[in-house]
Design an enzyme around this catalytic site. Sequence first.
Site, PDB file in Angstrom:
ATOM      1  N   HIS B  71       0.857  -1.188   0.000  1.00 41.41           N
ATOM      2  CA  HIS B  71       0.000   0.000   0.000  1.00 41.41           C
ATOM      3  C   HIS B  71       0.890   1.233   0.000  1.00 41.41           C
ATOM      4  CE1 HIS B  71      -3.681  -2.339   0.875  1.00 41.41           C
ATOM      5  NE2 HIS B  71      -2.841  -3.127   1.505  1.00 41.41           N
ATOM      6  N   LEU B  72       0.839   2.003  -1.098  1.00 36.74           N
ATOM      7  CA  LEU B  72       1.679   3.198  -1.187  1.00 36.74           C
ATOM      8  C   LEU B  72       0.936   4.469  -0.800  1.00 36.74           C
ATOM      9  CD1 LEU B  72       3.811   2.432  -4.385  1.00 36.74           C
ATOM     10  CD2 LEU B  72       4.362   2.040  -1.978  1.00 36.74           C
ATOM     11  N   HIS B 188      -8.783 -10.741  -1.107  1.00 36.38           N
ATOM     12  CA  HIS B 188      -8.633 -10.554   0.345  1.00 36.38           C
ATOM     13  C   HIS B 188      -9.764 -11.344   0.984  1.00 36.38           C
ATOM     14  CE1 HIS B 188      -8.422  -7.866   4.077  1.00 36.38           C
ATOM     15  NE2 HIS B 188      -9.604  -8.397   4.186  1.00 36.38           N
ATOM     16  N   ASP B 314       2.596  -6.860   2.110  1.00 32.38           N
ATOM     17  CA  ASP B 314       1.408  -6.130   2.583  1.00 32.38           C
ATOM     18  C   ASP B 314       1.860  -4.896   3.376  1.00 32.38           C
ATOM     19  OD1 ASP B 314      -1.735  -6.984   4.308  1.00 32.38           O
ATOM     20  OD2 ASP B 314      -1.178  -5.366   2.948  1.00 32.38           O
ATOM     21  N   HIS B 318       1.209   3.612   8.420  1.00 32.75           N
ATOM     22  CA  HIS B 318       0.231   4.509   9.037  1.00 32.75           C
ATOM     23  C   HIS B 318       0.962   5.612   9.779  1.00 32.75           C
ATOM     24  CE1 HIS B 318      -3.382   2.320   8.096  1.00 32.75           C
ATOM     25  NE2 HIS B 318      -2.882   1.208   8.578  1.00 32.75           N
TER      26      HIS B 318
END
Lengths: 308, 444
Positions: B71-72, B188, B314, B318
């Site tokens: 996740h970029l 997912h 993955d 954050h």
Amino acid sequence: MGLKNKNLLGLRNITREEIMSVLETAKVMKKVLESNNKKTPHLQGKSIVTLFYENSTRTRLSFELAAKFMSANASSISASASSVAKGETLIDTGKTIDAMGTDVVIIRHPMSGAPHLLAQNIKACVINAGDGMNEHPTQALLDMYTMWDKKKDLSKLKVAIIGDILHSRVARSNIWGLTKMGADVNVFGPPTLMPKDISDLGVRVCKKITDALEAADVVMGLRIQMERQKKGLFPSVKEYSSYFGINESLLKLAKDDCLLMHPGPVNRGLELTTQVIDCQNSVINEQVTNGVAVRMALLYLLTRREHV
Amino acid sequence: MKDRIIIRNGFVVDPKSSRQGYFDIIIIDGKICEVIDKNNNINCLSSYDYAQVIDASGLTVIPGLIDVHCHLREPGFEYKEDIFSGSMSAAKGGFTSVACMPNTKPVADNKTVIEYIKNKAKNIGLINVFPIGAISKGLEGLELAEIGELKDAGAVAISDDGSPVSNSSLMKKALLYSSYFDIPVISHCEDLSLAEEGVMNEGKMSAILGLKGIPSAAEEVMVARDIILSEYTNVPVHIAHVSTKLSVELIRKAKHRGVKVTAETCPHYFSITEEACDNFNTNAKVNPPLRTQDDVEAIIEGLADGTIDIIATDHAPHHIDEKNVEFNMALNGISGFETAVGLCITNLIKPKKIDLADLVRKMCVNPARLLKLTNKGCLDVGYDADVTIIDLNAEYKVDSSKFYSKGKNTPFNNYHLYGEVKYTIAGGKIIVDGGNVICSQTNW
């Protein structure tokens, strides 16, 4: 002997010696409560703040009275009426309270682990007055005091905890404390309200209510919350009270001199019938008195630590 | 001549070309130009006098690592990470190609967002970034996204990751429709009704901490569903982040039946358990959650016997304010690029659970095959010059404060790991040199 930690976050890591310290100190404090002059100077000059993110009558009042009986400066914050409603984080709220010279923060919060987060971020001592489903250590301590007062030796007791174990911080704290003291803890409730691996905590999970109550020295009912029914965890209030509630005939399975306990407030007719609540085995009101004594003891022991 | 590189004296592990041993590798203009067997050739490098020389003595040389799941956060959540910081972090971790998930804002369910990501990455010029498009519009799980358009714009796969495709009929349609465009579907697997309000694995630790648990069945029920739908439609499906023992068993049995299912796992699922959540450690809060020791062992067995094809990170960065809160409130995710290699070497290679060639299959060959990256995952002549060079024996302590990623959220902080990435070469450019990221062009 006193308490080792600056905070009282739970009973998971407390020792037998620390528990006995609290119980013995509470015994002394109870005498103050029963006297004509409910005032001691032990907490003079100390600032105590109760920070409650959840509604509570008895626990908050119990803490406030305990603090005031011992001459502390006591104040209250309830989450709805403060900047918390404006979205202030727990840590920021805690730091603000800390900065006002507070010695003890008593926190009740709907999320497990909130007191731990608070304690990591402030200098004041933190007492957990109930965090989510995790612990309610002062309740368990007053429950154990009640048992110790009446039965003397906790290690020989068969204790039955009946009800919604899954969501109960009272159950968890009692499990931690009582197993540490060597008691034989049995739990029972509807399977949907029983944590999957609770036996790993050292309790016996009973398949029938009669097994749990058989020859019990202590029978503890737990409050069932209506929102659990709304989540479909049990089909109706009627089913719950029929199959999982405690009535007079079931109570007869326990020892004649058993203690009937409940943390309150009780849903009359649901987890306990009216007859059971008012029967001679019931010590529910004494629990409340003991609650103030235990909280006085805790405030004393925790604030005294600073000078040690 | 900056576009010529020689990697000398390294121990090459390249299963796709069946090479394992001491080879020198010559890179010219972004491609592997020559692979010289040290045993058979005397070094005659006069024609390469002006090349950059990397002395890989004592180091292991493998194809550039390819991460099929990360996740970029750009566009929309740049405060957590952006394509630039994510690229630096991935490069530091030894990744030369990454495929990023579409749960951005706006969602990557249209060609504009796909093109934006591709162009941004190209301008940054560090590693290859391959966008993954959405299965459903807005990731809402209601209607198919315009998958043809996504494929044409450059999406290498489709997924609703972050969320499951709860509606089984939609999942069936997604498999059928995507098969026309020959674009892989990454699933997912999470039954949201079983997961309910759970915040960690349902088990001993959740009972101790008084936290709502997510039963392992929540993942397994949907793994079973997707296997069945794949078998029924005869369309391949790739299961993301496998974390439980039963999931591995279901996939193993399905493969024996000939179902076209592939699977990935992440380093945290073979390294730590739910116990990492003790003391309400939000850095261990991840979805799927950390499970039990039994599950860890089953994952490792699944890697060893080929049931699990791919190791992906993955990578889910954050902001600290999103983790430094009550456990229930903390967001799910582990910032994983910069610990992946260390965890693989320490927990798989050193204890001899899998060998190096297998690791390269799981992190280079199979990812390239899944995403149809035909010029990658191999160090043979003509392939893209994506190379990762690792010191297997270097021991270091994880320090999240030094991460290139904006996300410092990792449960592995202060862990001692083996296996440091010393060089990362992407498209024939050295972007990590001696363990440090160097950015020559930053037209971002």
